[in-house]
Design a protein around this motif. Structure first.
Motif, mmCIF file in Angstrom:
data_model
loop_
_atom_site.group_PDB
_atom_site.id
_atom_site.type_symbol
_atom_site.label_atom_id
_atom_site.label_comp_id
_atom_site.label_asym_id
_atom_site.label_seq_id
_atom_site.Cartn_x
_atom_site.Cartn_y
_atom_site.Cartn_z
ATOM 1 N N CYS A 89 7.584 -4.597 1.946
ATOM 2 C CA CYS A 89 8.459 -4.090 0.704
ATOM 3 C C CYS A 89 9.835 -3.545 1.227
ATOM 4 O O CYS A 89 9.654 -2.929 2.517
ATOM 5 C CB CYS A 89 7.658 -2.701 0.277
ATOM 6 S SG CYS A 89 8.685 -2.179 -1.051
ATOM 7 N N CYS B 131 10.599 0.687 0.690
ATOM 8 C CA CYS B 131 10.026 1.614 1.542
ATOM 9 C C CYS B 131 9.906 1.122 2.745
ATOM 10 O O CYS B 131 9.234 1.805 3.610
ATOM 11 C CB CYS B 131 8.684 2.166 0.739
ATOM 12 S SG CYS B 131 7.403 0.909 0.738
ATOM 13 N N SER C 42 4.183 5.140 1.413
ATOM 14 C CA SER C 42 4.846 5.791 0.482
ATOM 15 C C SER C 42 4.160 5.649 -0.878
ATOM 16 O O SER C 42 4.515 4.436 -1.632
ATOM 17 C CB SER C 42 6.098 5.135 0.495
ATOM 18 O OG SER C 42 6.181 3.751 0.208
ATOM 19 N N CYS D 126 6.128 4.631 -4.077
ATOM 20 C CA CYS D 126 7.356 3.575 -4.088
ATOM 21 C C CYS D 126 6.971 2.486 -5.233
ATOM 22 O O CYS D 126 5.759 2.013 -5.439
ATOM 23 C CB CYS D 126 7.051 2.560 -2.876
ATOM 24 S SG CYS D 126 8.481 1.133 -3.030
ATOM 25 N N CYS E 133 6.483 -1.601 -4.426
ATOM 26 C CA CYS E 133 5.332 -2.236 -4.000
ATOM 27 C C CYS E 133 4.110 -1.610 -4.571
ATOM 28 O O CYS E 133 3.098 -1.706 -4.202
ATOM 29 C CB CYS E 133 5.367 -2.244 -2.603
ATOM 30 S SG CYS E 133 5.135 -0.511 -1.829
#
Ligand SMILES: [Zn+2]
Lengths: 828, 365
Positions: free
Chosen positions: B282, B285, B290, B293, B296
């Motif tokens: 991704c 991020c 994360s 995000c 993704c």
């Protein structure tokens, strides 16, 4: 493929520290991609507890229904320890039974919030739950009555009901049909998850040997059905309920519980991967025969559909006629029913290609067909049948008939030579021969020899046929994540081809002319061409039709980009756009009357002649450019009024493209749909027409819902690009002085300006440097049916200053030729 | 006062007296200084430096003087005329500068008025994305290969190890053309271009093939019956999965940013063996944990496409000797790549033709 985690773990031990996330991550990295993890109880919150029914008082209601006013012991779960008063509409329980109670504050699937509420003259503080209310199935015959040992009143009931079960869903690729079973998934866990051990193969069991007391079966087509195993269960209780674990597991796998007999066959299919079919043995008449269908035969399958069979379809027949579509779907006449007490269990291995073709031909997509067409382990027919018999007799109370029918033997798996270094050569990382052999054994292969390994795949891996297939098994177990990252070094390239560069330039040029590029679908109908006003004999009406268009409204591949552009223009107008230009460059499809494209062999390169025949069978697909202009070409603003788009803007855009390519286009009047018959320019390279441009016919604008006086152009870019100048020559500019002469010529209104200009050019001779039409006048001063064309001519010699009178003489010669060719009269 | 002065004593000629000349000069200088604009200076020039100005007339009298007097008078008049001309030039320059300054002030406009009188055109973002991708590979020495969208069944399927009974054929929902026995389809992938390339040229082959493809998918926010793919094919001696990984890592970092790499997962495509799904890290991020995000969905990786080592069966059908050459191939959705690269939610925006959409991207991305 969905499977409850606990079911997977029944066949393989996973170290306690391995979380579900880690387990599924490992499986994803070795090829079983995680689609999601769900839990049947994920939508249930709040208190859901075991309750013991203390009292149950039926109370008939005015509406004819009878409800039960119950008191239920829920232990301390209600905070008081007092019995809970609950109104219940079901009757399938008695005082003393353990039931599932959701207390006020709980939320059931669908966001159904539970609170104490007044109903039927009582305050009902909670609800006694049915399986359907908990999202556990469709069974709504009554509430769930828990087994007596399910727990103490007040205890959380989620575990007992399997509501906290984690159900893992994997995406299974077509080559890994074995993973459409718990057996296959557990095996993948064994080879993928560090520390996983002790695989317990559910398909390994002691089975009774074949004997001649079994149900008679004749396989007339052993290639289509290499193995057919039949077992019988007699005295089965058709009313016996499906045990909860079976119902929960097949529900978790996405199938619907139906009856014990059917559920057991599905359960064993999920467990082993082997589809099973059950017949009502009392409805069978005479021996079972497996053969291909005969011309004209029909069968009503158990979904109620009457199917006309193909002679390739494998069928099952008895003395009554056809009773099933082998391996795909059973017939209606011998279907297991609510009164079936004698069951014949069929566990047969079918030819995968036949299964695929039959499924496709009859548009049947079933769980059994999905497995049979991808390939099932042919060696486990007896074990699977035996497992079905075991479950039927255990839970349905019948008896296993001693007869065991086994027809045929499983085909042997072919041994393949796999070079010991192949995995290294394929992956680009060092993988030793020992590792290769080890990985292959891990997935079930038999491996012997060295240097060139002799490898026999396990019977559940019919996909492993080529040496390279085995290298994938090795590399995925070593780990795709360990493949190094190395850039290859190609030989120096030639860059974009000239044609590719020119195409890009064309796009930029048209955008530079103020048009916005769009992308449209190429699907059109006859109606779209009618709306363009194309005559019946227009070549553009010959279209390639699709056999399976998405919409019958647009069944053909378009021959012109204009329908798509005009539809898009109308949509933009609908969105409030007033002035815009759009364009598209894409291929169109022009069918030609030629034969079929042959299906060539694949075990060698086709000959050039074969390839030629193939390519010639395809339609012509020239690259077209089309554009549409709507509203103002030059915008109105604080500087004054703008200029509405007109026919010449469409011509100018095409000329800009031609200019970019260095192609000289001739413009000629034409009358072609969808253009205005008096405002349509035909564009030519030499004598080849490359396209048209001009104002759209008012009826076309109306038909497509675009504003009147919109303009359009469409040209064949392949022809334009073919004529693009190869190498531009540097121009030479004379430094000698220019001599300017203006002439105004009166001609008939019908004479094309291009003809007058051509005559002037030719008449003026070599001294003419440029000619420009700077005014067109019609009106009283020159009379009706006439027009005056005013030209500015510039003369210059490359090597000297022109002599006095030289330019004037050239001008006079030009006018004389225009007079001769076009009847032009010089205006004084 | 014109004409020969033969009747006069030359010494007595008044205009040539020193004080007279001085007076003429002073009058001229005063007039010059008094001129406030170019127009009045023009008149002053006529009056005091023109042919009929006092100094010009005085100059004419000089010839009639005796030689000694002629010299003195000549010097006197000459100096006076020089001073006047100099003053005129200076004043001219000052007044011109003043005039220009005034003009420029008067001609000031409101430059904040809208300046665009023409509609601006643009190219379609998918065209731009295709060109960008092609350029990334051309920069590595690859070439761009092309083929028709209405394609022979054999090239779209059989040559790619997708025989008529291959279960994978049901993975791709194909548009067939009439009559059915002509075996002509709308290509479901750009792979037939790879087959065409191998059939028509000798290795080494390094090509990338962007183009339109068709599947019978209903049109919604993430599906379209027509979409765009880019495929790559390399056939050379000694090509391995490592070269595939290297190429895709490079491609990912060029398209999505430095440090963005790829991840392979085992998969299945008839055309390749081994086969892999390729995920791209991704780029929002960067794959760091994360959960929030959006790009993704917290997974750190985005599904990007498929790839693998070219199946030797495909090489054989296309006339390439698998004992000498190996190859790799990959394929990605251009539309899909564009959607997550440019944060676009609905695939249909690409095909609706709303001029506001394409116009937002101009002619380069
Ligand atoms: Zn992210």
């Amino acid at each position: 493929m969905k499977a409850p985690l606990s079911w997977i773990k029944e066949y393989v031990d996973v170290p306690a520290g391995v979380t579900t996330e880690e387990l599924t991550r490992r499986l994803t990295l070795t090829g079983l991609k995680l689609e999601g993890i769900e839990s049947p109880g994920s939508q249930i919150t709040g208190p859901l507890v075991v309750g013991r029914v203390l009292t149950k008082d039926p109370e008939p209601q005015k509406n004819g229904k009878t409800i039960s006013w119950c008191t239920v012991d829920v232990g301390d779960a209600n905070g008081t320890g007092e019995p809970q008063g609950i109104v219940c509409g079901a009757h399938n329980f008695e005082p003393g039974d353990l039931v599932v109670v959701v207390l006020p504050g709980g939320v059931l699937p669908g966001g159904f919030e539970i609170s104490a509420r007044k109903t039927y003259g009582h305050v009902s503080a909670g609800m006694i739950c049915s399986a359907r209310e908990l999202g556990l199935g469709d069974d709504h015959d009554g509430i769930i009555v828990l087994p007596a040992d399910a727990g103490e009143p007040g205890e959380d009931v989620r575990g007992v009901l399997g509501l906290d079960e984690e159900i893992v869903e994997f995406e299974v690729n077509p080559d890994r049909a074995y993973a459409l079973s718990l057996r296959g998934i557990a095996r993948e866990v064994l080879v993928s998850v560090d520390g996983a051990a002790d695989f317990r193969d559910p398909a390994i069991r002691d089975t009774p040997p074949a004997n001649d007391q079994g149900y008679p079966v004749v396989v007339e087509d052993p290639a289509g059905c290499p193995v057919f195993v039949a077992r019988r269960v007699t005295g089965f209780d058709p009313a016996a309920p499906t045990p909860d674990f079976i119902a929960q597991r097949i529900t978790a796998a996405g199938m619907r519980p139906i009856s014990l007999a059917v559920d057991v066959t599905n359960y064993v299919m999920l467990e082993t991967g082997r589809p099973i079919h059950g017949y009502d043995a009392d409805k069978l008449q005479g021996p079972i025969v497996v053969r291909r269908a005969r011309e004209g035969e029909r069968l009503t399958t158990l979904d109620g559909t009457v199917r006309a069979l193909d002679t390739e379809d494998l069928v099952i027949a008895d003395d009554s006629g056809l009773i099933g579509l082998g391996g795909v779907m059973g017939g209606e006449t011998t279907e297991l029913s609510k009164s079936t007490s004698n069951i014949l269990v069929e566990s047969a291995h079918w030819d995968a290609v036949s299964m695929f073709r039959t499924g496709k031909r009859h548009k049947i997509s079933s769980e059994a067909g999905k497995r049979n067409e991808r390939g099932v382990d042919p060696t486990i027919c007896e074990a699977a049948a035996d497992r079905v018999v075991e479950l039927l007799t255990t839970y349905g109370g019948g008896e296993a008939d001693p007869g065991v029918t086994v027809v045929g033997t499983p085909p042997a798996m072919p041994t393949v030579m796999v070079p010991g270094d192949l995995a290294t050569r394929v992956s680009g990382m060092e993988i030793s021969e020992e590792t290769t052999a080890e990985c292959l054994r891990a997935v079930g292969c038999e491996v012997s020899g060295s240097g060139a390994l002799e490898v026999t795949p396990p019977p559940w891996r019919p996909d492993l046929t080529d040496a390279q297939d085995f290298s994938e098994e090795v590399i995925r177990l070593v780990g795709y994540d360990r493949v190094p990252s190395v850039l290859p070094t190609p030989p120096s390239g030639r860059g974009l081809t000239r044609v590719q560069q020119l195409r890009r330039r064309i796009g930029r040029t048209v955008a530079g002319e103020g048009f916005v590029e769009v992308v449209s679908f190429p699907f059109v109908s006859e109606g779209d061409l009618d709306a363009l006003g194309l005559p019946a004999d227009d070549a553009r009406r010959t279209m390639l039709r699709l056999s399976n268009p998405l919409s019958s409204e647009a069944p053909s591949m378009t021959t012109t980009l204009l329908p798509g552009l005009l539809r898009t223009a109308a949509k933009n107008v609908g969105h409030g756009a007033e002035s815009f230009g759009i364009f598209e460059h894409a291929t169109v499809t022009l069918p030609r009357a030629v034969g079929p494209a042959p299906i060539l062999p694949v075990d060698r390169r086709p000959t050039d002649a074969e390839l030629d025949e193939l390519v010639k069978a395809l339609p012509d697909q020239p690259l077209h450019l089309a554009l549409v202009g709507v509203g103002e070409a030059e915008l109105s603003g604080w500087w004054g009024k703008g200029r509405h788009v007109e026919w010449s803007d469409a011509v100018a855009a095409v000329l800009a493209v031609a200019d970019e390519l260095g192609v000289e286009l001739t413009v000629r009047a034409a009358s072609v749909a969808p253009w205005h018959p008096g405002r349509c320019a035909e564009l030519l390279v030499g004598e080849t027409v490359v396209g048209h441009a001009g104002e759209l016919h008012p009826r076309v604008c109306a038909a497509y819902g675009v504003p009147a006086r919109s303009v359009a152009a469409e040209v064949d870019l392949d022809v334009l690009i073919e004529h693009a100048v190869q190498l531009r020559q540097a121009p030479h500019h004379s430094a000698y002085p220019v001599a300017k002469e203006d002439v105004a010529l009166v001609v008939d209104a019908s004479v094309p300006a291009a003809d007058v200009e051509a005559a002037l050019r030719e008449g003026a001779g070599e001294l003419l440097e440029s000619i420009r039409l700077f005014d067109v006048y019609t009106g009283d001063q020159i009379g009706e049916g006439k027009k005056s064309l005013a030209y500015a001519l510039r003369f210059r010699a490359p090597d000297r200053t022109l002599k006095e009178g030289e330019a004037a003489a050239a001008r006079d010669a030009a006018v004389a030729l225009a007079a001769e060719r076009c009847g032009a009269v010089q205006r004084s | 006062m014109s004409g020969p002065n033969t009747d006069y004593d030359p010494v007595e000629v008044t205009p040539l007296k020193a004080d007279e000349v001085e007076a003429m000069r002073d009058a001229a200088l005063a007039a010059i200084a008094a001129a406030t604009d170019l127009e009045s200076l023009k008149q002053v020039r006529l009056d005091h430096a023109g042919d009929r100005s006092p100094l010009a007339l005085a100059n004419r009298e000089i010839g009639a003087l005796p030689p000694q007097a002629r010299k003195d008078a000549g010097q006197r008049v000459g100096q006076a005329r020089g001073a006047v001309n100099k003053a005129l030039a200076e004043r001219q320059a000052v007044l011109e500068a003043e005039h220009e300054e005034r003009m420029l002030v008067e001609e000031a406009v409101d430059v904040t008025l809208p300046a665009e009188r023409r509609r601006r055109g643009s190219r379609h973002p998918i065209t731009l994305q295709s060109d960008l991708i092609a350029d990334l590979f051309v920069a590595m020495g690859w070439e761009v290969a092309e083929g028709p969208v209405v394609e022979a069944e054999w090239l779209n399927f059989d040559a790619l190890n997708l025989g008529p009974d291959h279960p994978a054929r049901t993975m791709q929902d194909t548009f067939w053309t009439e009559p059915a026995d002509h075996h002509v389809v709308l290509r479901t992938q750009t792979s037939p271009v790879q087959a065409r390339t191998m059939l028509t040229r000798k290795p080494p082959i390094y090509v990338v093939c962007p183009g339109r493809v068709f599947r019978t998918d209903e049109y919604d926010a993430t599906h379209s019956p027509m979409f765009h793919q880019v495929e790559g094919l390399v056939v050379d001696e000694g090509i391995t999965m490592a070269h595939l990984k290297g190429t895709l890592d490079h491609f990912a970092s060029q398209l999505f940013g430095d440090g963005i790499d790829t991840r392979f997962r085992p998969s299945y495509f008839p055309f390749t063996e081994p086969s892999a799904e390729v995920d791209v890290r991704c780029f929002v991020c960067r794959g760091v944990d994360s959960p929030a995000c959006r790009t993704c969905k917290g997974e750190g990786w985005i599904e990007w496409g498929g790839c693998g080592v070219v199946n030797p069966r495909v090489l054989i059908a296309c006339g390439v000797d698998p004992e000498v050459y190996t190859g790799f191939a990959f394929g990605m959705g251009i539309d899909r790549s564009f959607m997550f690269r440019h944060n676009m939610a609905d695939l249909r925006d690409l095909f609706e033709g709303d001029v506001r959409f394409s116009a937002a991207f101009g002619t380069e991305i």
